[in-house]
Design a protein around this motif. Structure first.
Motif, mmCIF file in Angstrom:
data_model
loop_
_atom_site.group_PDB
_atom_site.id
_atom_site.type_symbol
_atom_site.label_atom_id
_atom_site.label_comp_id
_atom_site.label_asym_id
_atom_site.label_seq_id
_atom_site.Cartn_x
_atom_site.Cartn_y
_atom_site.Cartn_z
ATOM 1 N N ARG A 1 0.828 -1.218 0.000
ATOM 2 C CA ARG A 1 0.000 0.000 0.000
ATOM 3 C C ARG A 1 0.854 1.256 0.000
ATOM 4 O O ARG A 1 0.363 2.347 0.184
ATOM 5 C CB ARG A 1 -0.920 0.009 1.207
ATOM 6 C CG ARG A 1 -2.027 -0.989 1.105
ATOM 7 C CD ARG A 1 -3.072 -0.752 2.168
ATOM 8 N NE ARG A 1 -4.206 -1.596 1.867
ATOM 9 C CZ ARG A 1 -4.925 -2.222 2.763
ATOM 10 N NH1 ARG A 1 -4.647 -2.071 4.031
ATOM 11 N NH2 ARG A 1 -5.918 -2.978 2.407
ATOM 12 N N LYS A 2 2.158 1.046 -0.131
ATOM 13 C CA LYS A 2 3.127 2.139 -0.187
ATOM 14 C C LYS A 2 3.204 2.902 1.130
ATOM 15 O O LYS A 2 3.383 4.109 1.168
ATOM 16 C CB LYS A 2 2.829 3.072 -1.354
ATOM 17 C CG LYS A 2 2.829 2.357 -2.675
ATOM 18 C CD LYS A 2 2.379 3.263 -3.779
ATOM 19 C CE LYS A 2 2.052 2.405 -4.985
ATOM 20 N NZ LYS A 2 1.153 3.059 -5.874
ATOM 21 N N GLU A 3 3.062 2.160 2.218
ATOM 22 C CA GLU A 3 3.212 2.733 3.551
ATOM 23 C C GLU A 3 4.563 2.312 4.110
ATOM 24 O O GLU A 3 4.919 1.139 4.049
ATOM 25 C CB GLU A 3 2.115 2.225 4.485
ATOM 26 C CG GLU A 3 0.723 2.615 4.049
ATOM 27 C CD GLU A 3 -0.355 1.876 4.834
ATOM 28 O OE1 GLU A 3 -0.093 0.757 5.349
ATOM 29 O OE2 GLU A 3 -1.459 2.412 4.916
ATOM 30 N N LYS B 1 6.699 0.969 6.709
ATOM 31 C CA LYS B 1 6.394 0.154 7.880
ATOM 32 C C LYS B 1 7.465 0.270 8.954
ATOM 33 O O LYS B 1 7.158 0.266 10.135
ATOM 34 C CB LYS B 1 6.229 -1.319 7.481
ATOM 35 C CG LYS B 1 5.157 -1.575 6.449
ATOM 36 C CD LYS B 1 3.797 -1.173 6.922
ATOM 37 C CE LYS B 1 3.177 -2.263 7.743
ATOM 38 N NZ LYS B 1 1.816 -2.006 8.155
#
Length: 106
Positions: free
Chosen positions: A48-50, A52
């Motif tokens: 989700r292109k976060e 982490k």
């Protein structure tokens, strides 16, 4: 014009839409890892292109060189985002078979 007629084409589109949604869910659960500075900065980015996580090697933390540290973090995050984009494109390619991207569909 279309083999099997418009009804068949619509069924194929619906099937592809379902596969795309399933792939998007799979991608969201995936993660990629990227590093910068020879591995002293490591990031993990989700599908989700976060961002982490960020891991810094102890030898890289020098209060007198904070600008270099910041640059390494930015480089690692950007590489992680790039890898996440590539991963998502590969997963979608499995479904679309190289069809041109249709905005709003995939």
């Amino acid at each position: 014009m279309f083999p099997g007629g418009m009804g068949n084409m619509m069924k194929q589109i619906q099937k592809m839409q379902k596969q795309i949604l399933e792939a998007q869910e799979r991608i969201a659960g995936m993660e990629v890892e990227a590093t910068a500075g020879g591995g002293v900065v490591k990031v993990v980015v989700s599908g989700r292109k976060e961002l982490k996580s960020v891991t810094l090697a102890p030898e890289v933390v020098d209060p007198d060189d904070i600008e270099t540290l910041q640059d390494l973090i930015v480089a690692a995050v950007n590489e992680g985002m790039h890898k996440a984009e590539e991963m998502a494109a590969r997963e979608m390619e499995k479904i679309t078979g190289g069809m041109p991207r249709i905005p709003g569909l995939f």
